[in-house]
Motif scaffolding. Sequence first.
Motif, mmCIF file in Angstrom:
data_model
loop_
_atom_site.group_PDB
_atom_site.id
_atom_site.type_symbol
_atom_site.label_atom_id
_atom_site.label_comp_id
_atom_site.label_asym_id
_atom_site.label_seq_id
_atom_site.Cartn_x
_atom_site.Cartn_y
_atom_site.Cartn_z
ATOM 1 N N GLU A 99 -25.903 -45.181 -70.236
ATOM 2 C CA GLU A 99 -26.574 -43.949 -69.837
ATOM 3 C C GLU A 99 -27.562 -43.564 -70.942
ATOM 4 O O GLU A 99 -27.197 -43.491 -72.108
ATOM 5 C CB GLU A 99 -25.545 -42.831 -69.638
ATOM 6 C CG GLU A 99 -26.117 -41.558 -69.117
ATOM 7 C CD GLU A 99 -25.036 -40.514 -68.841
ATOM 8 O OE1 GLU A 99 -25.292 -39.627 -68.027
ATOM 9 O OE2 GLU A 99 -23.945 -40.589 -69.431
ATOM 10 N N LEU A 142 -21.693 -44.241 -71.856
ATOM 11 C CA LEU A 142 -21.511 -45.146 -70.719
ATOM 12 C C LEU A 142 -21.101 -44.337 -69.496
ATOM 13 O O LEU A 142 -20.365 -43.362 -69.603
ATOM 14 C CB LEU A 142 -20.412 -46.166 -71.008
ATOM 15 C CG LEU A 142 -20.729 -47.303 -71.951
ATOM 16 C CD1 LEU A 142 -19.476 -48.098 -72.271
ATOM 17 C CD2 LEU A 142 -21.768 -48.223 -71.353
ATOM 18 N N ARG A 143 -21.589 -44.757 -68.320
ATOM 19 C CA ARG A 143 -21.153 -44.130 -67.080
ATOM 20 C C ARG A 143 -20.925 -45.245 -66.071
ATOM 21 O O ARG A 143 -21.841 -45.984 -65.727
ATOM 22 C CB ARG A 143 -22.199 -43.160 -66.545
ATOM 23 C CG ARG A 143 -21.683 -42.464 -65.287
ATOM 24 C CD ARG A 143 -22.646 -41.581 -64.558
ATOM 25 N NE ARG A 143 -23.684 -40.981 -65.338
ATOM 26 C CZ ARG A 143 -24.828 -40.534 -64.817
ATOM 27 N NH1 ARG A 143 -25.054 -40.643 -63.531
ATOM 28 N NH2 ARG A 143 -25.747 -39.996 -65.566
ATOM 29 N N ASP A 144 -19.710 -45.396 -65.600
ATOM 30 C CA ASP A 144 -19.330 -46.419 -64.623
ATOM 31 C C ASP A 144 -19.749 -47.823 -65.078
ATOM 32 O O ASP A 144 -20.250 -48.622 -64.300
ATOM 33 C CB ASP A 144 -19.936 -46.114 -63.250
ATOM 34 C CG ASP A 144 -19.466 -44.783 -62.698
ATOM 35 O OD1 ASP A 144 -18.297 -44.431 -62.942
ATOM 36 O OD2 ASP A 144 -20.275 -44.108 -62.019
ATOM 37 N N GLY A 145 -19.568 -48.101 -66.359
ATOM 38 C CA GLY A 145 -19.881 -49.419 -66.898
ATOM 39 C C GLY A 145 -21.349 -49.664 -67.189
ATOM 40 O O GLY A 145 -21.735 -50.753 -67.594
ATOM 41 N N ALA A 146 -22.195 -48.652 -66.981
ATOM 42 C CA ALA A 146 -23.628 -48.785 -67.244
ATOM 43 C C ALA A 146 -24.016 -47.913 -68.434
ATOM 44 O O ALA A 146 -23.386 -46.886 -68.694
ATOM 45 C CB ALA A 146 -24.434 -48.363 -66.019
#
Length: 97
Positions: free
Chosen positions: A91, A85-89
């Motif tokens: 990846e 996950l990266r910033d809630g998204a």
Amino acid sequence: MSDKHVDLDTVKYIAKLAKLKFTEEEAEKLAKEFEAILGHFETIDKVDLSDIDVNEFDEVNTEFRKDVPTVFEDKKKLMQNVKSLRDGAIEVPKIIE
């Protein structure tokens, strides 16, 4: 059967594109299975469909369920199988070279 042949190199190339790994034995087995599948397609291609009316099947049921948005409350459960996950998204790995 046609002059087209599925060899080990073709199987390995397809496996690479699909990011799959096979042993030599598995690749050989897949090559034979691909050949059999292509043989079935050749048989299907020989079927005479000239007497088939393609407009006969226009009365197909095309009713779908309603698309109703819902909120998924348990975000932790929703993301439990996500690898990164990266910033809630989510990846995903780069797949285009």
